[in-house]
Design a protein around this motif. Structure first.
Motif, PDB file in Angstrom:
ATOM      1  N   ASN A  23       0.818  -1.209   0.000  1.00 32.22           N
ATOM      2  CA  ASN A  23       0.000   0.000   0.000  1.00 32.22           C
ATOM      3  C   ASN A  23       0.858   1.268   0.000  1.00 32.22           C
ATOM      4  O   ASN A  23       0.360   2.359   0.179  1.00 32.22           O
ATOM      5  N   GLY A  24       2.163   1.104  -0.158  1.00 34.57           N
ATOM      6  CA  GLY A  24       3.050   2.255  -0.195  1.00 34.57           C
ATOM      7  C   GLY A  24       3.652   2.609   1.146  1.00 34.57           C
ATOM      8  O   GLY A  24       4.594   3.398   1.209  1.00 34.57           O
ATOM      9  N   SER A  25       3.128   2.051   2.252  1.00 34.65           N
ATOM     10  CA  SER A  25       3.688   2.385   3.554  1.00 34.65           C
ATOM     11  C   SER A  25       4.010   1.160   4.410  1.00 34.65           C
ATOM     12  O   SER A  25       4.887   1.229   5.262  1.00 34.65           O
ATOM     13  N   THR A  26       3.315   0.040   4.209  1.00 37.88           N
ATOM     14  CA  THR A  26       3.579  -1.162   4.989  1.00 37.88           C
ATOM     15  C   THR A  26       4.880  -1.804   4.511  1.00 37.88           C
ATOM     16  O   THR A  26       5.084  -1.989   3.314  1.00 37.88           O
ATOM     17  N   THR A  27       5.780  -2.113   5.456  1.00 35.68           N
ATOM     18  CA  THR A  27       7.060  -2.719   5.081  1.00 35.68           C
ATOM     19  C   THR A  27       7.229  -4.130   5.613  1.00 35.68           C
ATOM     20  O   THR A  27       8.114  -4.843   5.162  1.00 35.68           O
ATOM     21  N   ALA A  28       6.401  -4.569   6.564  1.00 40.71           N
ATOM     22  CA  ALA A  28       6.537  -5.902   7.155  1.00 40.71           C
ATOM     23  C   ALA A  28       5.329  -6.762   6.782  1.00 40.71           C
ATOM     24  O   ALA A  28       4.182  -6.313   6.868  1.00 40.71           O
ATOM     25  N   PHE A  29       5.616  -7.996   6.350  1.00 43.17           N
ATOM     26  CA  PHE A  29       4.569  -8.927   5.943  1.00 43.17           C
ATOM     27  C   PHE A  29       4.842 -10.285   6.577  1.00 43.17           C
ATOM     28  O   PHE A  29       5.993 -10.637   6.831  1.00 43.17           O
ATOM     29  N   THR A  30       3.782 -11.058   6.823  1.00 40.67           N
ATOM     30  CA  THR A  30       3.913 -12.373   7.439  1.00 40.67           C
ATOM     31  C   THR A  30       3.923 -13.448   6.365  1.00 40.67           C
ATOM     32  O   THR A  30       2.992 -13.541   5.557  1.00 40.67           O
ATOM     33  N   LEU A  31       4.976 -14.268   6.379  1.00 43.51           N
ATOM     34  CA  LEU A  31       5.100 -15.382   5.440  1.00 43.51           C
ATOM     35  C   LEU A  31       4.265 -16.561   5.921  1.00 43.51           C
ATOM     36  O   LEU A  31       3.942 -16.671   7.112  1.00 43.51           O
ATOM     37  N   SER A  32       3.957 -17.484   5.027  1.00 44.27           N
ATOM     38  CA  SER A  32       3.132 -18.638   5.392  1.00 44.27           C
ATOM     39  C   SER A  32       3.888 -19.658   6.224  1.00 44.27           C
ATOM     40  O   SER A  32       3.269 -20.505   6.874  1.00 44.27           O
ATOM     41  N   HIS A  33       5.223 -19.600   6.237  1.00 44.49           N
ATOM     42  CA  HIS A  33       6.021 -20.474   7.101  1.00 44.49           C
ATOM     43  C   HIS A  33       7.343 -19.785   7.414  1.00 44.49           C
ATOM     44  O   HIS A  33       7.816 -18.954   6.645  1.00 44.49           O
ATOM     45  N   PRO A  34       7.945 -20.093   8.549  1.00 47.65           N
ATOM     46  CA  PRO A  34       9.205 -19.436   8.927  1.00 47.65           C
ATOM     47  C   PRO A  34      10.368 -19.898   8.058  1.00 47.65           C
ATOM     48  O   PRO A  34      10.374 -21.022   7.563  1.00 47.65           O
ATOM     49  N   VAL A  35      11.324 -19.006   7.871  1.00 44.31           N
ATOM     50  CA  VAL A  35      12.543 -19.317   7.124  1.00 44.31           C
ATOM     51  C   VAL A  35      13.742 -18.951   7.985  1.00 44.31           C
ATOM     52  O   VAL A  35      13.654 -18.118   8.887  1.00 44.31           O
ATOM     53  N   GLY A  36      14.873 -19.556   7.716  1.00 47.74           N
ATOM     54  CA  GLY A  36      16.059 -19.339   8.519  1.00 47.74           C
ATOM     55  C   GLY A  36      16.979 -18.250   8.014  1.00 47.74           C
ATOM     56  O   GLY A  36      17.806 -17.730   8.753  1.00 47.74           O
ATOM     57  N   SER A  37      16.846 -17.882   6.737  1.00 48.72           N
ATOM     58  CA  SER A  37      17.788 -16.934   6.149  1.00 48.72           C
ATOM     59  C   SER A  37      17.135 -16.238   4.957  1.00 48.72           C
ATOM     60  O   SER A  37      16.251 -16.800   4.307  1.00 48.72           O
ATOM     61  N   VAL A  38      17.610 -15.039   4.637  1.00 50.36           N
ATOM     62  CA  VAL A  38      17.111 -14.332   3.456  1.00 50.36           C
ATOM     63  C   VAL A  38      17.441 -15.100   2.181  1.00 50.36           C
ATOM     64  O   VAL A  38      16.781 -14.934   1.160  1.00 50.36           O
ATOM     65  N   TYR A  39      18.457 -15.947   2.241  1.00 50.84           N
ATOM     66  CA  TYR A  39      18.885 -16.699   1.063  1.00 50.84           C
ATOM     67  C   TYR A  39      18.001 -17.908   0.774  1.00 50.84           C
ATOM     68  O   TYR A  39      18.200 -18.605  -0.214  1.00 50.84           O
ATOM     69  N   GLU A  40      17.002 -18.150   1.625  1.00 49.48           N
ATOM     70  CA  GLU A  40      16.026 -19.208   1.377  1.00 49.48           C
ATOM     71  C   GLU A  40      14.832 -18.684   0.585  1.00 49.48           C
ATOM     72  O   GLU A  40      13.915 -19.433   0.273  1.00 49.48           O
ATOM     73  N   LEU A  41      14.832 -17.403   0.250  1.00 47.61           N
ATOM     74  CA  LEU A  41      13.708 -16.775  -0.435  1.00 47.61           C
ATOM     75  C   LEU A  41      14.126 -16.247  -1.797  1.00 47.61           C
ATOM     76  O   LEU A  41      15.286 -15.880  -2.007  1.00 47.61           O
ATOM     77  N   GLU A  42      13.166 -16.194  -2.695  1.00 50.53           N
ATOM     78  CA  GLU A  42      13.328 -15.460  -3.945  1.00 50.53           C
ATOM     79  C   GLU A  42      12.211 -14.430  -3.961  1.00 50.53           C
ATOM     80  O   GLU A  42      11.026 -14.785  -4.006  1.00 50.53           O
ATOM     81  N   VAL A  43      12.585 -13.160  -3.897  1.00 50.26           N
ATOM     82  CA  VAL A  43      11.602 -12.088  -3.817  1.00 50.26           C
ATOM     83  C   VAL A  43      11.608 -11.324  -5.139  1.00 50.26           C
ATOM     84  O   VAL A  43      12.661 -10.868  -5.601  1.00 50.26           O
ATOM     85  N   VAL A  44      10.423 -11.194  -5.733  1.00 49.47           N
ATOM     86  CA  VAL A  44      10.271 -10.500  -7.008  1.00 49.47           C
ATOM     87  C   VAL A  44       9.182  -9.448  -6.853  1.00 49.47           C
ATOM     88  O   VAL A  44       8.076  -9.749  -6.407  1.00 49.47           O
ATOM     89  N   ILE A  45       9.513  -8.211  -7.217  1.00 53.12           N
ATOM     90  CA  ILE A  45       8.552  -7.112  -7.175  1.00 53.12           C
ATOM     91  C   ILE A  45       8.481  -6.506  -8.566  1.00 53.12           C
ATOM     92  O   ILE A  45       9.496  -6.059  -9.110  1.00 53.12           O
ATOM     93  N   ASN A  46       7.287  -6.497  -9.132  1.00 49.63           N
ATOM     94  CA  ASN A  46       7.079  -5.987 -10.495  1.00 49.63           C
ATOM     95  C   ASN A  46       8.070  -6.591 -11.486  1.00 49.63           C
ATOM     96  O   ASN A  46       8.687  -5.890 -12.277  1.00 49.63           O
ATOM     97  N   ASN A  47       8.238  -7.908 -11.416  1.00 51.57           N
ATOM     98  CA  ASN A  47       9.121  -8.676 -12.296  1.00 51.57           C
ATOM     99  C   ASN A  47      10.607  -8.338 -12.132  1.00 51.57           C
ATOM    100  O   ASN A  47      11.405  -8.609 -13.018  1.00 51.57           O
ATOM    101  N   VAL A  48      10.988  -7.744 -11.002  1.00 47.69           N
ATOM    102  CA  VAL A  48      12.390  -7.436 -10.708  1.00 47.69           C
ATOM    103  C   VAL A  48      12.796  -8.217  -9.466  1.00 47.69           C
ATOM    104  O   VAL A  48      12.215  -8.034  -8.392  1.00 47.69           O
TER     105      VAL A  48
END
Length: 66
Positions: A23-48
């Motif tokens: 919404n332009g201001s929220t920066t924290a979101f809850t994932l469906s399951h916990p992860v141990g490291s940022v390297y366990e995720l692939e984050v894509v925003i607007n195809n980037v």
């Protein structure tokens, strides 16, 4: 068939996809399951694909964008 050393283990992996709408201001979101490291995720925003060392952090099941 025999093996020297450790035996082979079968492991299954089922990737999970979480979708969030910003919404332009929220920066924290809850994932469906916990992860141990940022390297366990692939984050894509607007195809980037986002850089895990500078675009976001993760703690348990919460992802926070910078």
């Amino acid at each position: 068939m025999s093996y020297i050393g450790n035996t082979v283990q079968n492991q299954s992996y089922v990737p999970t996809v979480d979708y969030f709408s910003g919404n332009g201001s929220t920066t924290a979101f809850t994932l469906s399951h916990p992860v141990g490291s940022v390297y366990e995720l692939e984050v894509v925003i607007n195809n980037v694909q986002q850089n895990p060392s500078s675009a976001y952090t993760v703690s348990g099941s919460t992802i926070t964008f910078t």
